[in-house]
Write a protein that holds these residues in place. Sequence first.
Motif, PDB file in Angstrom:
ATOM      1  N   SER A  75      -6.194   6.457  -0.366  1.00 38.88           N
ATOM      2  CA  SER A  75      -6.562   7.612   0.450  1.00 38.88           C
ATOM      3  C   SER A  75      -7.907   8.219   0.037  1.00 38.88           C
ATOM      4  O   SER A  75      -8.116   8.553  -1.139  1.00 38.88           O
ATOM      5  CB  SER A  75      -5.474   8.682   0.356  1.00 38.88           C
TER       6      SER A  75
ATOM      7  N   TYR B  64      -8.726  11.079   0.935  1.00 38.64           N
ATOM      8  CA  TYR B  64      -8.407  12.476   0.662  1.00 38.64           C
ATOM      9  C   TYR B  64      -8.155  12.681  -0.834  1.00 38.64           C
ATOM     10  O   TYR B  64      -8.500  13.727  -1.398  1.00 38.64           O
ATOM     11  CB  TYR B  64      -7.176  12.902   1.463  1.00 38.64           C
TER      12      TYR B  64
ATOM     13  N   TRP C 131      -0.868  15.248  -3.855  1.00 37.05           N
ATOM     14  CA  TRP C 131      -2.319  15.171  -3.667  1.00 37.05           C
ATOM     15  C   TRP C 131      -3.046  15.611  -4.939  1.00 37.05           C
ATOM     16  O   TRP C 131      -3.947  14.936  -5.439  1.00 37.05           O
ATOM     17  CB  TRP C 131      -2.705  16.053  -2.478  1.00 37.05           C
TER      18      TRP C 131
ATOM     19  N   HIS D 136      -6.806   6.415   5.335  1.00 38.50           N
ATOM     20  CA  HIS D 136      -6.871   7.656   6.099  1.00 38.50           C
ATOM     21  C   HIS D 136      -5.594   8.503   6.009  1.00 38.50           C
ATOM     22  O   HIS D 136      -5.470   9.506   6.698  1.00 38.50           O
ATOM     23  CB  HIS D 136      -7.168   7.342   7.577  1.00 38.50           C
ATOM     24  N   GLU D 137      -4.658   8.111   5.154  1.00 41.89           N
ATOM     25  CA  GLU D 137      -3.415   8.867   5.006  1.00 41.89           C
ATOM     26  C   GLU D 137      -3.591  10.010   4.016  1.00 41.89           C
ATOM     27  O   GLU D 137      -4.265   9.854   2.984  1.00 41.89           O
ATOM     28  CB  GLU D 137      -2.280   7.943   4.571  1.00 41.89           C
ATOM     29  N   LYS D 138      -2.976  11.132   4.327  1.00 43.49           N
ATOM     30  CA  LYS D 138      -3.102  12.327   3.492  1.00 43.49           C
ATOM     31  C   LYS D 138      -1.774  12.590   2.784  1.00 43.49           C
ATOM     32  O   LYS D 138      -0.731  12.683   3.433  1.00 43.49           O
ATOM     33  CB  LYS D 138      -3.481  13.526   4.359  1.00 43.49           C
ATOM     34  N   PRO D 139      -1.777  12.698   1.454  1.00 40.76           N
ATOM     35  CA  PRO D 139      -0.529  12.966   0.729  1.00 40.76           C
ATOM     36  C   PRO D 139      -0.118  14.424   0.843  1.00 40.76           C
ATOM     37  O   PRO D 139      -0.902  15.278   1.279  1.00 40.76           O
ATOM     38  CB  PRO D 139      -0.893  12.612  -0.709  1.00 40.76           C
TER      39      PRO D 139
ATOM     40  N   LEU E  92      -0.489   4.585  -0.064  1.00 41.73           N
ATOM     41  CA  LEU E  92      -1.182   5.463   0.886  1.00 41.73           C
ATOM     42  C   LEU E  92      -2.428   4.736   1.358  1.00 41.73           C
ATOM     43  O   LEU E  92      -3.249   4.313   0.542  1.00 41.73           O
ATOM     44  CB  LEU E  92      -1.572   6.792   0.238  1.00 41.73           C
ATOM     45  N   ASP E  93      -2.578   4.593   2.667  1.00 36.25           N
ATOM     46  CA  ASP E  93      -3.746   3.900   3.189  1.00 36.25           C
ATOM     47  C   ASP E  93      -4.951   4.831   3.214  1.00 36.25           C
ATOM     48  O   ASP E  93      -4.839   6.033   2.939  1.00 36.25           O
ATOM     49  CB  ASP E  93      -3.456   3.349   4.584  1.00 36.25           C
TER      50      ASP E  93
ATOM     51  N   VAL F 247      -2.945   3.439  -4.041  1.00 41.36           N
ATOM     52  CA  VAL F 247      -3.225   4.657  -3.276  1.00 41.36           C
ATOM     53  C   VAL F 247      -4.695   4.607  -2.889  1.00 41.36           C
ATOM     54  O   VAL F 247      -5.579   4.787  -3.727  1.00 41.36           O
ATOM     55  CB  VAL F 247      -2.921   5.931  -4.093  1.00 41.36           C
TER      56      VAL F 247
ATOM     57  N   THR G  49       0.838  -1.194   0.000  1.00 42.20           N
ATOM     58  CA  THR G  49       0.000   0.000   0.000  1.00 42.20           C
ATOM     59  C   THR G  49       0.876   1.248   0.000  1.00 42.20           C
ATOM     60  O   THR G  49       1.759   1.402   0.849  1.00 42.20           O
ATOM     61  CB  THR G  49      -0.903   0.011   1.242  1.00 42.20           C
TER      62      THR G  49
END
Length: 440
Positions: free
Chosen positions: A327, A329, A20, A12-15, A9-10, A325, A7
Amino acid sequence: MSDSTATVLDVHEKPGAALWGLLSLQHLFAMFGATVLVPLLTGLNPSVALVTSGLGTLLFIALTKGRIPAYLGSSFAFIAPILAAAALPGPDGQPLGPTGAMLGAFLAGAVYLVVALCIKGFGVGWLLRLLPPVVTGPVIVVIGLGLAPVAVSMASNDPATSAYSGTHFLIAAATLVLALAFSVVMRGIFAVVPILLAILGGYVIAAFAGLVPWSGEAGMQAKLAAASFVEFPAFAVPFVTYDLPWQHFATIVLLLVPVAIVTIAEHIGDQIVISRVIGRNTLEDPGLHRSLAGDGLATMLAAILGGPPNTTYGENVGVLAITRVFSVYVIGGAAVIAVLLGFLGDFRVALQSIPVPVIGGVAIALFGVIAASGLRTMIEGKVDLGDKRNLFIVSIILVLGIGGAVVHVGTIAQLSGTALAAIVGVILNAVLPYNGGNSE
């Protein structure tokens, strides 16, 4: 776990800010072609479709507690019912137009909420028994093949005369070839957004063929000059910009609401795939009832603003699987960008200038993919057509769905072939005994 499946970006992770934006644009590109194609096919406003798609996705993320990275775009399943509802006569004798279908789309979204409440109270087993692959598979095939005449007509006929045009057919064929090349031959970003790239390529070819006039009163220069950079989309709000067509209430309900049977089944399938991709069971946490409610409310919001019904997009699930990815977000960023694009006047002019044969070329591919996905549903569901019970259910669904565009119910309402096929399929699956006629 190997690096290829790690993974990045999981959920709840924010790039970082720059990454982003790029990752969100990638999801925007993945959903863009199909989301814009639906309003172009049905006569709805593409800018409104982008706004309602973005707002619906943000609403979905909120209702699912930010635990499901899914993007919601325009649903292809409702194209034929919207076209049928749009053709109904209004009080002045003229066709209602696509806004006439918004009442039915709103109620179809409400069906999601009813099903979500039932799942919360009784679990999901009853729904899976009601909508097995032997029913949902052939109904999805019906949706794709039922739209085939629309795609072929757009690809080969001149919209001004409705007569066959060799030029239009060649442009549609070139667009289709581009879609196939980007999907099958190319790799990387080209394979992620093949429909968008095919539309862009077809647009350029059509411009050289003279189907996109640049100068003159109706040319692109004049239209772009008349458009504002920032422009409020032409939302179609009931009782504000149009009156609800109560005189056709029964017909519109029967045309659109039963389609929710199919889209709910598609929603469950998407949630199962997302669960596999991200390594979490989203049907349990945050729960299928929450994701269905989010999807239904997104469709109801779209109907209120004059956009097409929404559904979770397999294209974006594919991006999740490829990029690793997950996320929310990133998904939310794509939704915000979609909303902003809907307010750009120049962008709206560019969308509405796409020639019909270009749309027809990609529609041939997309509608075929829909039909093929129905076959895949039956194959993955291990539907045994050697069983007479299954064979008759599938056969009857296909004939009713493809053969009957509209079926009259009494004297006040009509039922689309797709809706009739779905309803009859559910009933046959419930009443026919298993292994009937097959002796061991």
